[in-house]
Design a protein around this motif. Structure first.
Motif, PDB file in Angstrom:
ATOM      1  N   ILE A  28       0.867  -1.175   0.000  1.00  0.00           N
ATOM      2  CA  ILE A  28       0.000   0.000   0.000  1.00  0.00           C
ATOM      3  C   ILE A  28       0.902   1.223   0.000  1.00  0.00           C
ATOM      4  CG2 ILE A  28      -1.770   1.289   1.246  1.00  0.00           C
ATOM      5  CD1 ILE A  28      -2.671  -1.369   2.464  1.00  0.00           C
ATOM      6  N   PRO A  29       0.765   2.097  -1.004  1.00  0.00           N
ATOM      7  CA  PRO A  29       1.615   3.291  -1.053  1.00  0.00           C
ATOM      8  C   PRO A  29       1.410   4.180   0.171  1.00  0.00           C
ATOM      9  CG  PRO A  29       0.415   2.998  -3.109  1.00  0.00           C
ATOM     10  CD  PRO A  29      -0.144   2.009  -2.128  1.00  0.00           C
ATOM     11  N   ARG A  30       2.445   4.928   0.501  1.00  0.00           N
ATOM     12  CA  ARG A  30       2.368   5.904   1.589  1.00  0.00           C
ATOM     13  C   ARG A  30       1.406   7.016   1.177  1.00  0.00           C
ATOM     14  NH1 ARG A  30       4.983   3.664   5.870  1.00  0.00           N
ATOM     15  NH2 ARG A  30       4.545   5.678   6.737  1.00  0.00           N
TER      16      ARG A  30
ATOM     17  N   PRO B 231       0.890  15.205   6.143  1.00  0.00           N
ATOM     18  CA  PRO B 231       2.135  15.727   6.716  1.00  0.00           C
ATOM     19  C   PRO B 231       2.733  14.827   7.798  1.00  0.00           C
ATOM     20  CG  PRO B 231       0.474  17.454   6.605  1.00  0.00           C
ATOM     21  CD  PRO B 231      -0.207  16.155   6.241  1.00  0.00           C
ATOM     22  N   ALA B 232       1.922  13.992   8.422  1.00  0.00           N
ATOM     23  CA  ALA B 232       2.441  13.081   9.445  1.00  0.00           C
ATOM     24  C   ALA B 232       3.127  11.860   8.824  1.00  0.00           C
ATOM     25  CB  ALA B 232       1.313  12.629  10.371  1.00  0.00           C
ATOM     26  N   ASP B 233       2.904  11.625   7.534  1.00  0.00           N
ATOM     27  CA  ASP B 233       3.529  10.501   6.836  1.00  0.00           C
ATOM     28  C   ASP B 233       4.811  11.021   6.175  1.00  0.00           C
ATOM     29  OD1 ASP B 233       4.307   8.375   5.237  1.00  0.00           O
ATOM     30  OD2 ASP B 233       2.258   7.866   4.652  1.00  0.00           O
ATOM     31  N   TYR B 234       5.902  10.978   6.933  1.00  0.00           N
ATOM     32  CA  TYR B 234       7.156  11.564   6.466  1.00  0.00           C
ATOM     33  C   TYR B 234       7.682  10.901   5.196  1.00  0.00           C
ATOM     34  CZ  TYR B 234       7.070  13.677  11.086  1.00  0.00           C
ATOM     35  OH  TYR B 234       6.688  14.379  12.193  1.00  0.00           O
ATOM     36  N   LEU B 235       7.520   9.602   5.089  1.00  0.00           N
ATOM     37  CA  LEU B 235       7.995   8.911   3.893  1.00  0.00           C
ATOM     38  C   LEU B 235       7.181   9.310   2.665  1.00  0.00           C
ATOM     39  CD1 LEU B 235       8.723   5.366   5.335  1.00  0.00           C
ATOM     40  CD2 LEU B 235      10.396   7.037   4.530  1.00  0.00           C
ATOM     41  N   GLY B 236       5.861   9.395   2.830  1.00  0.00           N
ATOM     42  CA  GLY B 236       4.999   9.795   1.722  1.00  0.00           C
ATOM     43  C   GLY B 236       5.285  11.217   1.270  1.00  0.00           C
TER      44      GLY B 236
ATOM     45  N   TRP C 287       7.523   2.588  -0.301  1.00  0.00           N
ATOM     46  CA  TRP C 287       8.299   2.099   0.832  1.00  0.00           C
ATOM     47  C   TRP C 287       8.542   0.604   0.778  1.00  0.00           C
ATOM     48  CZ3 TRP C 287      12.057   4.131   2.804  1.00  0.00           C
ATOM     49  CH2 TRP C 287      12.667   3.628   3.933  1.00  0.00           C
ATOM     50  N   ASP C 288       9.258   0.286  -0.271  1.00  0.00           N
ATOM     51  CA  ASP C 288       9.685  -1.082  -0.480  1.00  0.00           C
ATOM     52  C   ASP C 288      11.206  -1.034  -0.544  1.00  0.00           C
ATOM     53  OD1 ASP C 288      10.039  -3.703  -1.266  1.00  0.00           O
ATOM     54  OD2 ASP C 288       9.439  -3.339  -3.335  1.00  0.00           O
TER      55      ASP C 288
END
Length: 165
Positions: A3-5, A10-15, A71-72
């Motif tokens: 599942i993509p970020r 804003p709380a999803d730093y990787l996304g 995030w793989d």
């Protein structure tokens, strides 16, 4: 289940980081494509005053950005492997061609400009041209990335629905 970020949370730093890498890569590639006149003259201004290969740097930023969004960890290593396997030999060949085509100009350019990262703080002004950007078909990278980001956001939301997140 991959599942993509969430690229807009804003709380999803990787996304968010991935989205900024993609957008930054698009900016770098678009800036470079609006300056370079492939096969006609040696590009040394604008992004080419920072690095000898801004198109590759932009592509790498876009690819890594999408890896962050997905995030793989394996894809990040695959991208870096492909950079070493494909980009490095291509860069070596391109620099041989440029050195042959523009011997004194390329030698001076190479001495003051880093392969990937700036050696100094250069004058980054350039004669950017939308027509040149279009001739270099950079709209393709822009369109793919601008379609890919919302698509991954949609897949993220769909994944949350089906996996009860």
């Amino acid at each position: 289940h991959l599942i993509p970020r969430d690229v807009l949370n804003p709380a999803d730093y990787l996304g968010m980081g991935g989205m900024f890498l993609v957008l930054g890569g698009i900016f770098i590639r678009s800036w470079a494509a609006g300056v370079v006149k492939k096969g006609k003259e040696l590009a040394t201004s604008g992004p080419y005053s920072l690095t000898r290969h801004p198109l590759y740097m932009g592509s790498l930023a876009i690819a890594l950005g999408f890896c962050f969004i997905l995030w793989d960890g394996e894809s990040i290593f695959a991208i870096l492997f492909l950079v070493v396997l494909i980009y490095i030999p291509k860069i070596i060949d391109e620099e041989k061609v440029l050195g042959g085509r523009f011997p004194s100009e390329f030698a001076e350019f190479k001495s003051r400009t880093g392969l990937f990262f700036p050696k100094t703080i250069p004058d980054m002004r350039s004669n950017w041209s939308l027509a040149q950007w279009w001739r270099n078909r950079e709209y393709q990278a822009l369109l793919v990335s601008l379609i890919g980001l919302p698509f991954l956001k949609w897949v993220h939301e769909l994944g949350k629905k089906f996996h009860g997140m």
